[in-house]
Design a protein around this motif. Sequence first.
Motif, PDB file in Angstrom:
ATOM      1  N   LEU B 410       0.818  -1.222   0.000  1.00 40.52           N
ATOM      2  CA  LEU B 410       0.000   0.000   0.000  1.00 40.52           C
ATOM      3  C   LEU B 410       0.850   1.270   0.000  1.00 40.52           C
ATOM      4  CD1 LEU B 410      -2.968  -1.068   2.280  1.00 40.52           C
ATOM      5  CD2 LEU B 410      -2.866  -0.949  -0.194  1.00 40.52           C
ATOM      6  N   PRO B 411       1.828   1.415   0.944  1.00 41.75           N
ATOM      7  CA  PRO B 411       2.661   2.626   0.870  1.00 41.75           C
ATOM      8  C   PRO B 411       3.484   2.695  -0.411  1.00 41.75           C
ATOM      9  CG  PRO B 411       3.465   1.117   2.548  1.00 41.75           C
ATOM     10  CD  PRO B 411       2.143   0.613   2.132  1.00 41.75           C
ATOM     11  N   ILE B 412       3.921   1.532  -0.900  1.00 39.92           N
ATOM     12  CA  ILE B 412       4.713   1.548  -2.142  1.00 39.92           C
ATOM     13  C   ILE B 412       3.877   2.073  -3.293  1.00 39.92           C
ATOM     14  CG2 ILE B 412       5.847   0.064  -3.843  1.00 39.92           C
ATOM     15  CD1 ILE B 412       6.790  -1.676  -1.553  1.00 39.92           C
ATOM     16  N   GLN B 413       2.641   1.544  -3.370  1.00 32.17           N
ATOM     17  CA  GLN B 413       1.753   1.999  -4.444  1.00 32.17           C
ATOM     18  C   GLN B 413       1.486   3.494  -4.305  1.00 32.17           C
ATOM     19  OE1 GLN B 413      -0.334  -0.152  -6.557  1.00 32.17           O
ATOM     20  NE2 GLN B 413      -0.715  -1.971  -5.397  1.00 32.17           N
ATOM     21  N   TYR B 414       1.304   3.927  -3.059  1.00 35.90           N
ATOM     22  CA  TYR B 414       1.034   5.349  -2.830  1.00 35.90           C
ATOM     23  C   TYR B 414       2.191   6.190  -3.364  1.00 35.90           C
ATOM     24  CZ  TYR B 414       0.111   9.707  -0.440  1.00 35.90           C
ATOM     25  OH  TYR B 414      -0.118  11.021  -0.172  1.00 35.90           O
ATOM     26  N   VAL B 415       3.417   5.760  -3.036  1.00 37.66           N
ATOM     27  CA  VAL B 415       4.576   6.527  -3.488  1.00 37.66           C
ATOM     28  C   VAL B 415       4.673   6.480  -5.005  1.00 37.66           C
ATOM     29  CG1 VAL B 415       7.086   6.592  -3.491  1.00 37.66           C
ATOM     30  CG2 VAL B 415       5.858   6.273  -1.354  1.00 37.66           C
ATOM     31  N   ILE B 416       4.395   5.321  -5.575  1.00 45.29           N
ATOM     32  CA  ILE B 416       4.496   5.213  -7.033  1.00 45.29           C
ATOM     33  C   ILE B 416       3.520   6.161  -7.711  1.00 45.29           C
ATOM     34  CG2 ILE B 416       4.010   3.692  -8.981  1.00 45.29           C
ATOM     35  CD1 ILE B 416       5.174   1.419  -7.402  1.00 45.29           C
ATOM     36  N   VAL B 417       2.276   6.178  -7.234  1.00 48.95           N
ATOM     37  CA  VAL B 417       1.259   6.960  -7.934  1.00 48.95           C
ATOM     38  C   VAL B 417       1.339   8.432  -7.565  1.00 48.95           C
ATOM     39  CG1 VAL B 417      -1.208   7.281  -8.240  1.00 48.95           C
ATOM     40  CG2 VAL B 417      -0.275   4.997  -8.151  1.00 48.95           C
ATOM     41  N   ILE B 418       1.422   8.734  -6.284  1.00 46.93           N
ATOM     42  CA  ILE B 418       1.379  10.133  -5.865  1.00 46.93           C
ATOM     43  C   ILE B 418       2.767  10.776  -5.922  1.00 46.93           C
ATOM     44  CG2 ILE B 418       0.758  11.661  -3.942  1.00 46.93           C
ATOM     45  CD1 ILE B 418      -1.625  10.364  -5.230  1.00 46.93           C
ATOM     46  N   GLY B 419       3.802   9.985  -5.743  1.00 47.63           N
ATOM     47  CA  GLY B 419       5.147  10.528  -5.831  1.00 47.63           C
ATOM     48  C   GLY B 419       5.742  10.839  -4.468  1.00 47.63           C
ATOM     49  N   PHE B 420       7.033  11.206  -4.493  1.00 42.72           N
ATOM     50  CA  PHE B 420       7.736  11.479  -3.250  1.00 42.72           C
ATOM     51  C   PHE B 420       8.646  12.673  -3.489  1.00 42.72           C
ATOM     52  CE2 PHE B 420      10.515  10.421   0.364  1.00 42.72           C
ATOM     53  CZ  PHE B 420       9.522  10.191   1.302  1.00 42.72           C
TER      54      PHE B 420
END
Lengths: 562, 649
Positions: B410-420
């Motif tokens: 879940l956090p990985i997907q979040y970072v992938i889609v929303i960015g960091f």
Amino acid sequence: MEFVFYTIVVTVLAASLGGIIVREMFVRKGQNPDRGLYLGTVLGLPGILYNIDVGNAFLSALVDGLLPLAIAIPLIAVLLPTRALATQHATIPFYRDVEVLRVESQVFFAALFIGTLILLWISLTGNLADSEFALDFNIYERRFGAGLSEGIRFDTDWDWFDELGENPIAYGTWVTILGLVGFSGYRYFRHETRWIAIACAVGAAALILLSPIIIPFLEDTFTRYLQPFSMTRAIMTGFSNTLRIVAVSIVASTVVGVLVGIGLLSNNYLVRNISVIFTEIFRNTPLLVQLILIYQAMLIILPAEFEGAEDLALTSPDSILGFTLHEELYAFSSVGFKHVSLEPTQSSVWLFGSMILGVVVGYLVRRYRLHLQDTKGTPARTWRFVVPIFVAFTAVGWLIAGKAFTADYPGVERVGVRFEYVGGSVISLPFVATFIGLSLYTAAFIADIVRAGIQSVPTGQIEAARSLGLRGGQVLSMIVLPQALRLIIPPLGNQYVNLGKNSTLGFAIGFAEAYTAVQLANNESGQSVPFFVGLMVIYLLLSLTLSVMTNLVNSTTRIRAR
Amino acid sequence: MSDNQTYNNIYVGPKDPPAARRPPASEVGVIGWLRANLFKSLGDTISTILTLTIVTVFVVDTVSWALVSAQWEVIFLNLRQLGSGPEFPSSEVWRIELSSYIAFFLVFMSVGFWGRIPRWAMGLLVLIGVAIVVIPEVSVVVEEPTLHYFVASDYDVRQVAFIAEEGDEITFSFDPLTEDADFGVGSFAGYIANDNQLSDTSWDAFNSVSRDVDRGLLPLRLSDITALTESRVFALPDRPIYDLNVSVAIYNAAGELIQQSEFTNGSADNLVSMTWEAPEKGWYSFAPVFDEDNIGSTGIAWLKVDDLEVFFSTVPETEKRVEEFGEPPELDCRSCATSTNRTDLRFNGERTVPQWFSLQLAPYLTAISTFFFVTLAVSSAGYGMGQVAKYRGNRKWMTRSLVFLWVLSLPIQYVIVIGFENIDDLPIIDTADLGGLFLTIVLSAIGIIASFPVGIMLALGRQSDLPVIKFLCTLFIEVVRGVPLITLLFFGLYILLFVVDGARDVDRVIRMGIVLTLFTAAYLAEVIRGGLQIIPKGQIEAAKALGLNGFYTTVFIVLPQALRAVIPAIMGQFVSLLKDTSLVALFGVFELLGATRRILTDTATGYAALQREGYIYIGIIYFILCYLLAVASRRLETTGAGAVRRERI
């Protein structure tokens, strides 16, 4: 914002502390200790409300919250008569006493809830005041600038109640209807559904008899495009449209749903599978997509308003729209469903009266035949008597009435370079699309409910009925459906409530129902809070009404305990 | 004993019964099946024939429309918008794809571990894969259609840019619209202008037309005609006078006139035509040229252009041409076609089925092929690993690691889609830019997960002995269930940002997500309450007798049983939430329905007449998603954890 928080904290603490102190007092006196806790609860809540407007410092909150409690609780607690406690259990410390914890936690939650509400309300009004839309509940009286595409007019230039007051017959009707509604409500709470059925029958008969007076009223007030006078009237118009669509969709979805539900259990391979495909498709796609698709497809497929209008310019205006004017019953176009309208004349009272008389006489004859069947054993064969009686009464009424209706056919007239529709009635395309979409979507769910209901009837019942010599239709109508209805009706009521809520989606295709009116009013004024409150009230009332009506029907089909 | 054999005292029926004892031919085989299933009785026969008639009419109409006159390019030209939303930056779409590959991997790993995919589903996937490879290869080559350019004296001249290889021969010819037959469907239906608004037809269009007729002003404006195309047969009240004096001119990329045809000189019989050979590879443009002296001439005509390479004027298609042919010429006119736009060349309802395969299905399959095959590979890998884990691995350990993988993803997907912030390759993406099918699935998945704890709390609160808590929970549940979702979304859009300080900065996608979550929580609470009610009193009493307190009783005894019993109902709620996410489209969020609405109402692309194609396509997508969930729910009901436990209770 801080002082509100302090107030909540202080009041919760005060209420808890006061309650515990008073409880201890009661315990030492050997009386019921619960009373003190409840008093603490009750007094703690007004304490919060009392504190809202006062100062914004911790100290003032402390004083304001604590003082009234500290004075009031012991006073009232001592003054109230108390019951002596049977057992002494003062040994449990209060922080481990379940009784205390129960009440205290509730006080805490109530205070938290009310406090949060107050907090949010203050924040809301403050933020709104900072923006350009300060909260204003008088917005409902403001003028409604936009128009609605269809609906009943609730306008000042045609005031229902004034005109009805002048007309003694109509006035009597309203009084009768209100009386019947009140009577039904009273009987409903006494669980006497039979009287309600009779009251409804009397009310319906009165309405039918008075329809020559009532229908012209409605016809006058129902228009294609209207500009309501105020926001309230606009929302009333929208709500009347909601009621229209809900009423017709409930009937249609029930009919289609029951048919498809029986089809789901059919022995016929084709019918069964088509029913399955129907239910799966309509249950598994969003209603909104269905509605928009139906509406847009109709808009594209149906002929435009003036298809074939070249004939108009060249030939006589009698042959527009591919039919001869003043004889055609209906026409479907991208504007909507145009159809002939029948207006009852004054003499139609005779027709309606004799039809009602026919129903009453038929009912009495049926009772007599059933009585004969019970006492002498002659087959009742009720329909062989009831139908001819009704037909005969209707025919006689028709003859007496002479011209009971005047028909108004739809047509087009050329006014200068413009063309105007004259005569007939129009059901708008958004209405038709919403009706079709809502009905089919709900029908798919109803079909599944009906299937489950029928399947719940034990096979033995059907086999027993068969062995008694009943035919397929008789088994269904006399044995299976009456038993299945008990299981069908409660979820059916849920579906009706859902239908009422789903009718808001007509908004997406421009049907002027209640939500559309509210949205327009909101766009115009920016006053979202009052309109949101209005929406909640409207739809909670609608849901409540529909579920009460279902309960009413349900109570007639319940098995009566002996 | 002649017919029957006895083996070890077991009676076995005759292998081949004598003719007299065989069932009659009308009771077995195809005829027997038909008699038993379709024509059992008179009523049965009538309902069969009735249903068959309705279905045949409906299916024949729909299929012939879908294969002959529907224009599905609205789908395959806009797949990116449908998938990730119209606002999502196209250069970042790979992030959404990557995220969905991860999700597919985990979903199929879970399916492989806890269940299995039925054979027919695998077969179907293989079939689709084969179709994706084969159909674009074998599809017939369709000749470029004739471009119909509308020429009218009072209509703006549009210069049309096009590309040509060296030696290409292109034919231009004028066809005056004077004959009766020219005004039928056949002529006009081939052309739908970019600014066409079919929904805006009728009254206004007609009135403007009829007013012009009254004043004797002819011809019609283009918008009047195109508004009445397709199903709207429109014949002119009077034939227009034709005295157009027009020719066609061809310009090179620099804008210099290369060649010009002779003028028509106002005669309908003077069918001017010109064949032009491209001197070199590159961009050119053509436009009709009116005679300066004769500018008041009236009449309308088609300028028919044959053998011109036409392409869709989407960004990628144009970019491909720019790479090969260089920059397109600057067109000097008010409303120019920057490329030869295929939307101007709609089929006029006469398309053969092979043409449908090559023009409609093949481009769609090509468009989805990469995503499909990568997904297929990733899913197969996940499924295989799940199956291996199921049969080889330590079940308990595997379960835990799978759950851990889900939580980790879940956090990985979040970072992938929303960015960091600190990663240059993953610039931050505004949540308002999310959209399409991706947002639909994210909204419903987050909605169901986030509403779960809230729903459990509400359900327990409603069951509570404490009157205040019970009242508050009941109030919330009943109010939310009593009003339509659209009302609550209204609250989310217009009021929520004022209620909480600072909510104004919160994007509307997130606000809608919050409302959907609370809405689902109220319904979920009722579902879970149903589960709580079936727990026998004895379970709770036994737990109490063992010395568990209220909290432990609820968490370890009541909830596991109650939740397991209502898994199918929760799945049903998930389906319903998936359908309900479509409502946020009404509040300016571009999820699947919103994106479709946006595409179809965008006047620049002119898809207004293709509403049916667009909504049917997303209807099918919603259906597939919901139906799969419903099927899974039904399997759980009969064979899943819920069913097993219910037997034991």
